[in-house]
Design a protein around this motif. Structure first.
Motif, PDB file in Angstrom:
ATOM      1  N   LEU A 202       0.803  -1.219   0.000  1.00 13.89           N
ATOM      2  CA  LEU A 202       0.000   0.000   0.000  1.00 13.89           C
ATOM      3  C   LEU A 202       0.838   1.273   0.000  1.00 13.89           C
ATOM      4  N   PHE A 203       2.089   1.180   0.383  1.00 10.91           N
ATOM      5  CA  PHE A 203       2.938   2.377   0.320  1.00 10.91           C
ATOM      6  C   PHE A 203       3.154   2.808  -1.130  1.00 10.91           C
ATOM      7  N   SER A 204       2.934   1.879  -2.086  1.00 15.66           N
ATOM      8  CA  SER A 204       3.033   2.241  -3.500  1.00 15.66           C
ATOM      9  C   SER A 204       1.929   3.209  -3.899  1.00 15.66           C
ATOM     10  N   VAL A 205       0.816   3.177  -3.165  1.00 17.92           N
ATOM     11  CA  VAL A 205      -0.300   4.082  -3.424  1.00 17.92           C
ATOM     12  C   VAL A 205      -0.215   5.317  -2.530  1.00 17.92           C
ATOM     13  N   ILE A 206       0.103   5.091  -1.254  1.00 16.55           N
ATOM     14  CA  ILE A 206       0.140   6.197  -0.288  1.00 16.55           C
ATOM     15  C   ILE A 206       1.207   7.211  -0.673  1.00 16.55           C
ATOM     16  N   GLY A 207       2.382   6.716  -1.016  1.00 20.30           N
ATOM     17  CA  GLY A 207       3.448   7.619  -1.431  1.00 20.30           C
ATOM     18  C   GLY A 207       3.109   8.253  -2.766  1.00 20.30           C
ATOM     19  N   GLY A 208       2.859   9.541  -2.772  1.00 22.69           N
ATOM     20  CA  GLY A 208       2.485  10.238  -4.005  1.00 22.69           C
ATOM     21  C   GLY A 208       0.993  10.413  -4.178  1.00 22.69           C
ATOM     22  N   GLY A 209       0.214   9.944  -3.187  1.00 29.17           N
ATOM     23  CA  GLY A 209      -1.228  10.139  -3.275  1.00 29.17           C
ATOM     24  C   GLY A 209      -1.825   9.562  -4.539  1.00 29.17           C
ATOM     25  N   LYS A 210      -1.380   8.370  -4.911  1.00 30.66           N
ATOM     26  CA  LYS A 210      -1.788   7.778  -6.185  1.00 30.66           C
ATOM     27  C   LYS A 210      -3.081   6.985  -6.048  1.00 30.66           C
ATOM     28  N   THR A 211      -3.715   6.746  -7.179  1.00 27.44           N
ATOM     29  CA  THR A 211      -4.982   6.022  -7.221  1.00 27.44           C
ATOM     30  C   THR A 211      -4.810   4.730  -8.004  1.00 27.44           C
ATOM     31  N   LEU A 212      -5.242   3.619  -7.405  1.00 25.03           N
ATOM     32  CA  LEU A 212      -5.338   2.345  -8.105  1.00 25.03           C
ATOM     33  C   LEU A 212      -6.825   2.049  -8.226  1.00 25.03           C
ATOM     34  N   ALA A 213      -7.328   2.031  -9.433  1.00 27.90           N
ATOM     35  CA  ALA A 213      -8.773   1.992  -9.647  1.00 27.90           C
ATOM     36  C   ALA A 213      -9.153   0.937 -10.668  1.00 27.90           C
ATOM     37  N   GLY A 214     -10.449   0.754 -10.815  1.00 27.00           N
ATOM     38  CA  GLY A 214     -10.990  -0.145 -11.825  1.00 27.00           C
ATOM     39  C   GLY A 214     -12.093   0.548 -12.598  1.00 27.00           C
ATOM     40  N   SER A 215     -12.399   0.015 -13.768  1.00 23.49           N
ATOM     41  CA  SER A 215     -13.475   0.552 -14.590  1.00 23.49           C
ATOM     42  C   SER A 215     -14.085  -0.596 -15.371  1.00 23.49           C
ATOM     43  N   MET A 216     -15.415  -0.622 -15.464  1.00 24.00           N
ATOM     44  CA  MET A 216     -16.101  -1.706 -16.163  1.00 24.00           C
ATOM     45  C   MET A 216     -17.014  -1.141 -17.246  1.00 24.00           C
ATOM     46  N   ILE A 217     -16.693  -1.419 -18.465  1.00 25.95           N
ATOM     47  CA  ILE A 217     -17.417  -0.966 -19.659  1.00 25.95           C
ATOM     48  C   ILE A 217     -17.940   0.459 -19.478  1.00 25.95           C
ATOM     49  N   GLY A 218     -19.229   0.715 -19.741  1.00 22.21           N
ATOM     50  CA  GLY A 218     -19.796   2.041 -19.603  1.00 22.21           C
ATOM     51  C   GLY A 218     -21.305   1.940 -19.656  1.00 22.21           C
ATOM     52  N   SER A 219     -21.967   3.035 -19.373  1.00 22.53           N
ATOM     53  CA  SER A 219     -23.429   3.064 -19.414  1.00 22.53           C
ATOM     54  C   SER A 219     -23.917   3.039 -20.857  1.00 22.53           C
ATOM     55  N   ILE A 220     -25.217   2.887 -21.021  1.00 20.07           N
ATOM     56  CA  ILE A 220     -25.793   2.942 -22.355  1.00 20.07           C
ATOM     57  C   ILE A 220     -25.537   4.308 -22.992  1.00 20.07           C
ATOM     58  N   ALA A 221     -25.761   5.373 -22.231  1.00 16.98           N
ATOM     59  CA  ALA A 221     -25.569   6.719 -22.779  1.00 16.98           C
ATOM     60  C   ALA A 221     -24.111   6.960 -23.153  1.00 16.98           C
ATOM     61  N   GLU A 222     -23.179   6.508 -22.302  1.00 20.43           N
ATOM     62  CA  GLU A 222     -21.765   6.725 -22.593  1.00 20.43           C
ATOM     63  C   GLU A 222     -21.316   5.857 -23.772  1.00 20.43           C
ATOM     64  N   THR A 223     -21.888   4.677 -23.899  1.00 21.91           N
ATOM     65  CA  THR A 223     -21.551   3.821 -25.041  1.00 21.91           C
ATOM     66  C   THR A 223     -22.007   4.467 -26.345  1.00 21.91           C
ATOM     67  N   GLN A 224     -23.185   5.084 -26.333  1.00 20.63           N
ATOM     68  CA  GLN A 224     -23.633   5.798 -27.521  1.00 20.63           C
ATOM     69  C   GLN A 224     -22.727   6.988 -27.810  1.00 20.63           C
ATOM     70  N   GLU A 225     -22.314   7.684 -26.760  1.00 19.11           N
ATOM     71  CA  GLU A 225     -21.373   8.801 -26.918  1.00 19.11           C
ATOM     72  C   GLU A 225     -20.072   8.310 -27.550  1.00 19.11           C
ATOM     73  N   MET A 226     -19.589   7.151 -27.104  1.00 18.61           N
ATOM     74  CA  MET A 226     -18.367   6.579 -27.651  1.00 18.61           C
ATOM     75  C   MET A 226     -18.519   6.242 -29.125  1.00 18.61           C
ATOM     76  N   LEU A 227     -19.646   5.635 -29.489  1.00 20.46           N
ATOM     77  CA  LEU A 227     -19.866   5.285 -30.895  1.00 20.46           C
ATOM     78  C   LEU A 227     -19.891   6.532 -31.769  1.00 20.46           C
ATOM     79  N   ASP A 228     -20.549   7.570 -31.288  1.00 24.30           N
ATOM     80  CA  ASP A 228     -20.601   8.819 -32.049  1.00 24.30           C
ATOM     81  C   ASP A 228     -19.213   9.448 -32.162  1.00 24.30           C
ATOM     82  N   PHE A 229     -18.442   9.392 -31.070  1.00 21.23           N
ATOM     83  CA  PHE A 229     -17.075   9.920 -31.067  1.00 21.23           C
ATOM     84  C   PHE A 229     -16.219   9.156 -32.075  1.00 21.23           C
ATOM     85  N   CYS A 230     -16.301   7.834 -32.053  1.00 17.91           N
ATOM     86  CA  CYS A 230     -15.502   7.024 -32.971  1.00 17.91           C
ATOM     87  C   CYS A 230     -15.877   7.296 -34.419  1.00 17.91           C
ATOM     88  N   ALA A 231     -17.171   7.444 -34.687  1.00 13.20           N
ATOM     89  CA  ALA A 231     -17.592   7.755 -36.054  1.00 13.20           C
ATOM     90  C   ALA A 231     -17.046   9.112 -36.490  1.00 13.20           C
TER      91      ALA A 231
END
Length: 346
Positions: A278-307
């Motif tokens: 945990l000192f790898s995170v505490i030192g420097g105030g770093k964030t270890l996070a996760g993310s899982m796909i996206g919402s329906i609205a954000e997925t549509q936003e992504m498709l429009d962005f990619c197009a």
């Protein structure tokens, strides 16, 4: 009920084989989609082999689905016959929990329904995109813009949104140094999207084997993580690292590559637990996070962005009969960069 052809794993770790499945009748708010293309995600392999825990068999994988609407229920208002559409990793949710009401259906806490290897609200198993068609509630269907070919759009329904969501959330853009860890089906989409967002992009890959590809797709820099000098040279460099790797890593080493208050976000999901000081995170105030796909609205936003930015997945189009070979090649990192099944061959 309608009988359709599909490819299914009859049991854990068993080769996929051609079979038939039953699709429910089109309900009031349902859309029937003739599937044209289905991407092969590493998640399909994890689940078909029960790498993430007990699964439901027979299993028809596939949550990167692109096709054409062929029928709509009488209450459907969002789509019509002939529309180009996609389906991602989930096909329903409870619609009542705080996350659903906040437009974060991917984190539904009580009733999320995955596109396959799940149980629908009718009590029946869900079957995914390695099939000829699928019936989905209109609220969980995405519109694929005309600027995207359906074959290269299919992987965007998982790989695209899986990278777009954390890159947007952690403000990848001009003035930010972003590293994409892993240059595979997920990672190559991260390179394209981060570049389009205006970030300075670095690929961190085990070797330099795919360096030429990475630079062509938009990376500014490319480093081999097998070289210890990489960790010395890049210490304290990045505002954001997105890890797409599905094998255990030395997170303590990768956290040293972040700037103060930088973030390392995981979208790859190893089957094994990790070890962390945990000192790898505490030192420097770093964030270890996760993310899982996206919402329906954000997925549509992504498709429009990619197009809008001309972004599709780099694919190898295969026939359905090649699916087991494709699974082997994915596990050997021998694909550039996403297998897509031509479902006309099922």
């Amino acid at each position: 009920m309608t009988t359709v052809a599909a490819y299914a794993a009859p049991a854990a770790k068993a080769p996929l084989e051609r079979t038939t499945i039953e699709r429910r009748p089109v309900g009031e708010f349902d859309v029937l989609i003739d599937i044209k293309f289905a991407g092969i995600c590493h998640s399909d392999i994890h689940q078909a082999q029960e790498g993430w825990g007990e699964a439901i068999f027979p299993m028809v994988p596939g949550h990167e689905i692109a096709g054409i609407v062929s029928e709509v229920g009488p209450g459907v208002t969002k789509y019509k016959v002939g529309d180009r559409v996609g389906v991602g990793c989930f096909v329903d949710s409870c619609r009542e929990c705080g996350n659903c009401k906040a437009g974060q259906e991917q984190y539904c806490v009580t009733g999320g329904v995955p596109t396959y290897n799940g149980i629908g609200k009718d009590g029946e198993p869900t079957y995914g995109g390695y099939s000829q068609n699928i019936v989905v509630d209109e609220n969980y269907v995405l519109r694929i813009p005309d600027g995207l070919s359906l074959d290269v759009a299919a992987p965007l329904l998982c790989a695209g949104i899986t990278l777009y969501s954390p890159l947007k959330r952690w403000n990848a853009g001009p003035g930010k140094k972003v590293a994409i860890l892993g240059m595979g089906g997920l990672g190559h989409m991260g390179v394209k999207i981060a570049h389009a967002l205006g970030a300075e992009v670095t690929v961190l890959s085990q070797s330099l084997r795919k360096q030429e590809d990475g630079l062509k797709l938009g990376a500014d820099h490319y480093y081999a993580t097998s070289d210890p000098k990489t960790f010395q040279e890049l210490q304290g460099t990045f505002d954001l690292i997105v890890s797409t790797v599905s094998a255990p890593l030395d997170f303590n080493a990768y956290l040293t590559l972040l700037k103060t208050q930088g973030a390392l976000v995981n979208v790859g999901a190893p089957e094994e637990p990790i070890s962390l000081n945990l000192f790898s995170v505490i030192g420097g105030g770093k964030t270890l996070a996760g993310s899982m796909i996206g919402s329906i609205a954000e997925t549509q936003e992504m498709l429009d962005f990619c197009a809008a930015h001309g972004i599709g997945s780099e694919i190898e189009l295969i026939e359905a009969s090649e699916v087991n070979t494709a699974y082997e090649r994915v596990q050997s990192s021998d694909v550039r960069y996403r297998f897509v099944i031509d479902t006309a061959t099922i």
